[in-house]
Design a protein around this motif. Structure first.
Motif, PDB file in Angstrom:
ATOM      1  N   ASP A   1       0.567  -1.471  -0.019  1.00 22.84           N
ATOM      2  CA  ASP A   1       0.380  -0.195   0.160  1.00 22.84           C
ATOM      3  C   ASP A   1       0.746   1.507  -0.041  1.00 22.84           C
ATOM      4  N   PRO A   2       0.664   1.896  -1.121  1.00 20.04           N
ATOM      5  CA  PRO A   2       2.089   3.441  -0.912  1.00 20.04           C
ATOM      6  C   PRO A   2       1.481   4.061  -0.131  1.00 20.04           C
ATOM      7  N   GLU A   3       0.399   3.986   0.041  1.00 22.76           N
ATOM      8  CA  GLU A   3      -0.301   5.216   1.160  1.00 22.76           C
ATOM      9  C   GLU A   3       0.527   5.274   2.466  1.00 22.76           C
ATOM     10  N   MET A   4       0.163   3.466   3.690  1.00 21.67           N
ATOM     11  CA  MET A   4       0.831   3.554   4.543  1.00 21.67           C
ATOM     12  C   MET A   4       2.443   3.691   4.549  1.00 21.67           C
ATOM     13  N   TRP A   5       2.892   2.825   2.988  1.00 23.08           N
ATOM     14  CA  TRP A   5       4.355   3.200   3.222  1.00 23.08           C
ATOM     15  C   TRP A   5       4.979   4.717   3.143  1.00 23.08           C
ATOM     16  N   ASP A   6       3.773   5.725   2.510  1.00 24.83           N
ATOM     17  CA  ASP A   6       4.514   7.387   3.245  1.00 24.83           C
ATOM     18  C   ASP A   6       4.816   7.508   3.805  1.00 24.83           C
ATOM     19  N   TYR A   7       3.301   6.741   5.126  1.00 27.45           N
ATOM     20  CA  TYR A   7       2.996   7.866   6.832  1.00 27.45           C
ATOM     21  C   TYR A   7       4.525   6.549   6.929  1.00 27.45           C
ATOM     22  N   MET A   8       4.425   5.540   6.546  1.00 22.95           N
ATOM     23  CA  MET A   8       5.929   4.818   8.176  1.00 22.95           C
ATOM     24  C   MET A   8       7.412   5.757   7.610  1.00 22.95           C
ATOM     25  N   ARG A   9       7.655   6.021   6.417  1.00 21.14           N
ATOM     26  CA  ARG A   9       8.568   6.675   5.881  1.00 21.14           C
ATOM     27  C   ARG A   9       8.727   8.388   6.202  1.00 21.14           C
ATOM     28  N   ARG A  10       7.472   8.872   6.154  1.00 27.30           N
ATOM     29  CA  ARG A  10       7.655  10.202   6.932  1.00 27.30           C
ATOM     30  C   ARG A  10       7.999   9.990   8.452  1.00 27.30           C
ATOM     31  N   GLN A  11       7.994   9.332   8.183  1.00 23.00           N
ATOM     32  CA  GLN A  11       8.187   9.088  10.562  1.00 23.00           C
ATOM     33  C   GLN A  11      10.070   9.158  10.638  1.00 23.00           C
ATOM     34  N   VAL A  12      10.013   8.322   9.977  1.00 22.20           N
ATOM     35  CA  VAL A  12      11.892   8.374   9.850  1.00 22.20           C
ATOM     36  C   VAL A  12      12.704   9.209   8.798  1.00 22.20           C
ATOM     37  N   VAL A  13      11.747   9.851   7.954  1.00 26.92           N
ATOM     38  CA  VAL A  13      12.698  10.985   7.399  1.00 26.92           C
ATOM     39  C   VAL A  13      12.078  12.665   7.864  1.00 26.92           C
ATOM     40  N   GLU A  14      11.646  11.874   9.422  1.00 26.39           N
ATOM     41  CA  GLU A  14      11.330  13.882   9.371  1.00 26.39           C
ATOM     42  C   GLU A  14      11.469  14.014  10.832  1.00 26.39           C
ATOM     43  N   VAL A  15      11.726  13.130  11.389  1.00 23.93           N
ATOM     44  CA  VAL A  15      12.316  12.729  12.833  1.00 23.93           C
ATOM     45  C   VAL A  15      13.443  11.734  12.938  1.00 23.93           C
ATOM     46  N   PRO A  16      14.739  12.141  11.982  1.00 15.82           N
ATOM     47  CA  PRO A  16      15.496  11.280  12.437  1.00 15.82           C
ATOM     48  C   PRO A  16      16.020  10.283  13.310  1.00 15.82           C
ATOM     49  N   ASP A  17      15.847  10.908  14.362  1.00 12.04           N
ATOM     50  CA  ASP A  17      15.940  10.257  15.750  1.00 12.04           C
ATOM     51  C   ASP A  17      15.420   8.465  16.480  1.00 12.04           C
ATOM     52  N   LEU A  18      14.203   8.823  15.116  1.00 19.55           N
ATOM     53  CA  LEU A  18      13.373   7.867  15.103  1.00 19.55           C
ATOM     54  C   LEU A  18      13.737   6.456  14.051  1.00 19.55           C
ATOM     55  N   ALA A  19      14.763   6.319  13.856  1.00 14.45           N
ATOM     56  CA  ALA A  19      15.133   5.782  13.109  1.00 14.45           C
ATOM     57  C   ALA A  19      15.645   4.562  13.163  1.00 14.45           C
ATOM     58  N   LEU A  20      16.408   3.851  12.788  1.00 16.75           N
ATOM     59  CA  LEU A  20      17.123   2.583  13.474  1.00 16.75           C
ATOM     60  C   LEU A  20      17.708   1.415  11.951  1.00 16.75           C
ATOM     61  N   GLY A  21      19.137   1.849  12.094  1.00 18.49           N
ATOM     62  CA  GLY A  21      19.901   0.423  10.448  1.00 18.49           C
ATOM     63  C   GLY A  21      19.665  -0.862  11.091  1.00 18.49           C
ATOM     64  N   GLY A  22      21.168  -1.636  10.992  1.00 18.14           N
ATOM     65  CA  GLY A  22      20.610  -3.041  11.043  1.00 18.14           C
ATOM     66  C   GLY A  22      21.141  -3.370  12.419  1.00 18.14           C
ATOM     67  N   PRO A  23      21.318  -4.785  12.709  1.00 22.00           N
ATOM     68  CA  PRO A  23      21.399  -4.826  13.600  1.00 22.00           C
ATOM     69  C   PRO A  23      22.862  -4.843  14.345  1.00 22.00           C
ATOM     70  N   SER A  24      23.186  -5.321  15.524  1.00 25.08           N
ATOM     71  CA  SER A  24      24.502  -5.860  16.146  1.00 25.08           C
ATOM     72  C   SER A  24      24.488  -6.928  15.578  1.00 25.08           C
ATOM     73  N   ILE A  25      26.004  -7.715  15.726  1.00 23.80           N
ATOM     74  CA  ILE A  25      26.500  -9.225  15.503  1.00 23.80           C
ATOM     75  C   ILE A  25      25.731  -9.856  17.205  1.00 23.80           C
ATOM     76  N   ALA A  26      25.999  -9.189  17.974  1.00 22.38           N
ATOM     77  CA  ALA A  26      25.161  -9.347  19.371  1.00 22.38           C
ATOM     78  C   ALA A  26      24.153  -9.360  19.196  1.00 22.38           C
ATOM     79  N   TRP A  27      23.238  -8.401  18.839  1.00 21.58           N
ATOM     80  CA  TRP A  27      21.556  -8.902  18.647  1.00 21.58           C
ATOM     81  C   TRP A  27      21.306  -9.586  17.694  1.00 21.58           C
ATOM     82  N   LEU A  28      21.941 -10.646  16.768  1.00 18.34           N
ATOM     83  CA  LEU A  28      21.787 -11.495  15.833  1.00 18.34           C
ATOM     84  C   LEU A  28      22.026 -12.684  16.872  1.00 18.34           C
ATOM     85  N   LYS A  29      23.465 -12.863  17.006  1.00 22.13           N
ATOM     86  CA  LYS A  29      23.635 -13.934  17.819  1.00 22.13           C
ATOM     87  C   LYS A  29      22.826 -14.029  19.706  1.00 22.13           C
ATOM     88  N   ALA A  30      21.742 -13.226  19.757  1.00 23.07           N
ATOM     89  CA  ALA A  30      21.114 -13.187  20.802  1.00 23.07           C
ATOM     90  C   ALA A  30      19.704 -14.318  20.315  1.00 23.07           C
TER      91      ALA A  30
END
Length: 314
Positions: free
Chosen positions: A206-235
């Motif tokens: 759904d493109p509208e819901m994609w835009d909804y989710m995307r706006r949040q991390v673009v407009e407030v970058p502190d909400l965004a997260l990248g990939g997991p750490s190796i420790a997270w993956l092992k856990a």
């Protein structure tokens, strides 16, 4: 408030697009400061809404609206290491924990907050992706809820076959080599929603819901997260394997899964639900990972079925 430190926390209401009256607070969970938000409505009970990896409370504003419209109060959470909750590493884009037991501290703090805030009982569970892993562990620990709804739960880690032995070896050596904090293989510091175009994404059709989710991390970058750490993956691998060895709890359950799922490992979901005596697997043809962020028809079906399950188990 027992075991919590209650104080007002920031909340981006316009980006959340949820119902009015949100309360957002900081809580202390062990040594971490986490964030929870809730919406109070009616007397049908309260849904403990557990987000997936990378997510934040704002992402579930519309989901809260769907539940409030059906008469349920809602409380949701920024797990440690994501959203505005404390992040363990100087590089805040790394999703990191050393052990999945840490998330149970967050779960306990959230439950205490819901209880002490006087949110209406009974309590119900709604858990997406990584939240489904955390929620299943909480049920096995004796979480007192009447019914549970899972959305594409992370009961196994999806990865290419060649990567599994690599992940196992890297995970075993990470701590001795001092690299447990580094990004897991094939991942990095970019937020998926901020860098991936809608075309070809693995989250929603759904493109509208994609835009909804995307706006949040673009407009407030502190909400965004990248990939997991190796420790997270092992856990995560250790936790999924441990849960797979345990019997399903005797809780009425629906597990929603899109037939186009590409984010979590699908066979463990089918295996778990096939052995869940009080559970039902509910397939959504053509849906991707984010069933709560799919088109209106899929969302209505999901929340209607959740509400019916909850209402049948008051």
């Amino acid at each position: 408030m027992k075991d919590t430190t209650l104080s007002e926390a920031p909340f981006h209401a316009a980006l959340a697009d949820g119902p009015p009256g949100a309360v957002c607070v900081w809580l202390k969970a062990g040594q971490a400061r986490i964030r929870v938000a809730w919406w109070r409505a009616g007397d049908r009970g309260t849904v403990l809404l557990l987000p997936g990896r990378t997510e934040c409370v704002e992402k579930y504003g519309r989901a809260a609206g769907d539940l409030v419209a059906r008469g349920f109060s809602v409380i949701t959470i920024d797990w440690r290491g994501q959203g505005l909750a404390d992040r363990a590493l100087p590089d805040r884009m790394v999703g990191h924990v050393g052990d999945f037991d840490e998330y149970q501290q967050d779960m306990d703090a959230m439950l205490a907050a819901a209880t002490e805030a006087g949110l209406p009982q009974p309590f119900y569970l709604m858990a997406h992706s990584m939240g489904g892993c955390i929620g299943l562990r909480a049920l096995m620990r004796g979480l007192r809820i009447r019914a549970a709804v899972f959305s594409a739960p992370m009961w196994g880690i999806a990865m290419a076959a060649w990567l599994r032995p690599v992940a196992s070896v890297v995970g075993a050596l990470a701590r001795p080599l001092g690299i447990a904090h580094r990004y897991a293989p094939t991942t990095g510091g970019q937020a998926y929603l901020a860098t991936q175009p809608f075309q070809g994404n693995v989250l929603t059709t759904d493109p509208e819901m994609w835009d909804y989710m995307r706006r949040q991390v673009v407009e407030v970058p502190d909400l965004a997260l990248g990939g997991p750490s190796i420790a997270w993956l092992k856990a995560a691998l250790v936790e999924c394997a441990a849960l797979a060895r345990m019997p399903a709890p005797p809780v009425p359950t629906i597990c929603a899964l899109g037939t186009a799922e590409k984010v979590v490992d699908v066979p463990p979901i089918h295996l778990r639900m096939a052995g869940w005596a009080t559970g039902q697997l509910d397939l959504y043809p053509g849906a991707e990972h984010e069933i709560m962020m799919e088109g209106p028809a899929a969302r209505a079906r999901f929340f209607d079925r959740a509400a019916s399950l909850y209402a049948a188990n008051r």
